[in-house]
Motif scaffolding. Sequence first.
Motif, PDB file in Angstrom:
ATOM      1  N   ARG A  13       2.776 -13.784  -9.820  1.00 47.53           N
ATOM      2  CA  ARG A  13       3.628 -12.881 -10.804  1.00 47.53           C
ATOM      3  C   ARG A  13       4.801 -12.462  -9.731  1.00 47.53           C
ATOM      4  NH1 ARG A  13       1.741  -8.263 -10.741  1.00 47.53           N
ATOM      5  NH2 ARG A  13       1.931  -7.618 -12.833  1.00 47.53           N
ATOM      6  N   ARG A  28      14.976 -16.055 -14.752  1.00 45.08           N
ATOM      7  CA  ARG A  28      13.875 -16.100 -15.913  1.00 45.08           C
ATOM      8  C   ARG A  28      13.692 -17.031 -16.759  1.00 45.08           C
ATOM      9  NH1 ARG A  28      10.700 -12.099 -18.490  1.00 45.08           N
ATOM     10  NH2 ARG A  28      11.436 -10.363 -17.504  1.00 45.08           N
ATOM     11  N   MET A  29      14.902 -17.842 -17.128  1.00 46.51           N
ATOM     12  CA  MET A  29      14.634 -19.117 -17.937  1.00 46.51           C
ATOM     13  C   MET A  29      14.081 -20.140 -17.413  1.00 46.51           C
ATOM     14  SD  MET A  29      18.311 -19.140 -20.008  1.00 46.51           S
ATOM     15  CE  MET A  29      17.757 -20.773 -20.748  1.00 46.51           C
ATOM     16  N   ASP A  32      10.120 -18.910 -16.727  1.00 44.37           N
ATOM     17  CA  ASP A  32       9.341 -18.842 -17.852  1.00 44.37           C
ATOM     18  C   ASP A  32       8.839 -20.279 -18.387  1.00 44.37           C
ATOM     19  OD1 ASP A  32       9.389 -16.104 -17.726  1.00 44.37           O
ATOM     20  OD2 ASP A  32      10.797 -15.940 -19.401  1.00 44.37           O
ATOM     21  N   GLU A  38       4.802 -16.075 -13.668  1.00 46.31           N
ATOM     22  CA  GLU A  38       4.892 -14.948 -14.607  1.00 46.31           C
ATOM     23  C   GLU A  38       5.968 -13.990 -14.153  1.00 46.31           C
ATOM     24  OE1 GLU A  38       2.699 -11.582 -17.107  1.00 46.31           O
ATOM     25  OE2 GLU A  38       1.488 -12.802 -15.381  1.00 46.31           O
ATOM     26  N   VAL A  39       7.045 -13.845 -15.030  1.00 46.87           N
ATOM     27  CA  VAL A  39       8.251 -12.963 -14.550  1.00 46.87           C
ATOM     28  C   VAL A  39       7.500 -11.696 -14.954  1.00 46.87           C
ATOM     29  CG1 VAL A  39      10.322 -12.252 -14.860  1.00 46.87           C
ATOM     30  CG2 VAL A  39       9.908 -14.605 -14.519  1.00 46.87           C
TER      31      VAL A  39
END
Length: 232
Positions: A13, A28-29, A32, A38-39
């Motif tokens: 996480r 994030r891209m 993900d 997991e962001v």
Amino acid sequence: MATLAPPTTLPVRVLLVDDQTLVRTGFRMVLDAQDGVEVVGEAADGRTGIDMCRTLAPDVVLMDVRMPGMDGIAATALIAEECPESRVIVLTTFDLDEYAFAALRAGASGFLLKDVKPAELLASIRAVAGGDAAISSRVSRRMLDLFSQRLPAGHPDAGHDAVAALTPRESEVLSAIAEGLTNTEIAQRMFVAESTVKTHVGRILMKLGLRDRVHAVIFAYEHGLTSHRRRG
């Protein structure tokens, strides 16, 4: 006889802390798109990052250094104190950023450049989440040079009390860590299995009360336990 299902591996996480929206979006891209990561949140400054860390308890925090309000150094120090289960990876644009050095001293477990390749970013996140440390391979030696310039010169006896519990082999491994050697390189130098080196490293960190390899390097320099020499 019923067959037991294999244990589920929980995702790492991650909390993103950076004042630039585009930078957070880019990370994030990348994350993900990866399995096992997991962001869980984003913050635009250090204070918000600390509040979210308290609430979300992420495994890893990707922390920018220069931010308005509370910067990454102060935020890292508070996270290390108040959220010890969350590990911080410092992100910076410059490989010899004095602020990044200060953040490592404050308790960060990693140091990466913002242009890090996705594969190295992912490997670093997983390493730090597993209790190891992560410093960009392209700058690790230069960071050691920075350590030697910034830290006060240690006296050979300065760390006597702290390292008295180390065996001669553990002291040798600590010195090798301070040189920037990986477990593989240490194993090759000492003609032992890499698993044996990992065991030594774990015992060193436990006996000295250190978080990870980064802080083992700092400890070694502060106590004059390394033969590393500055360049130039």
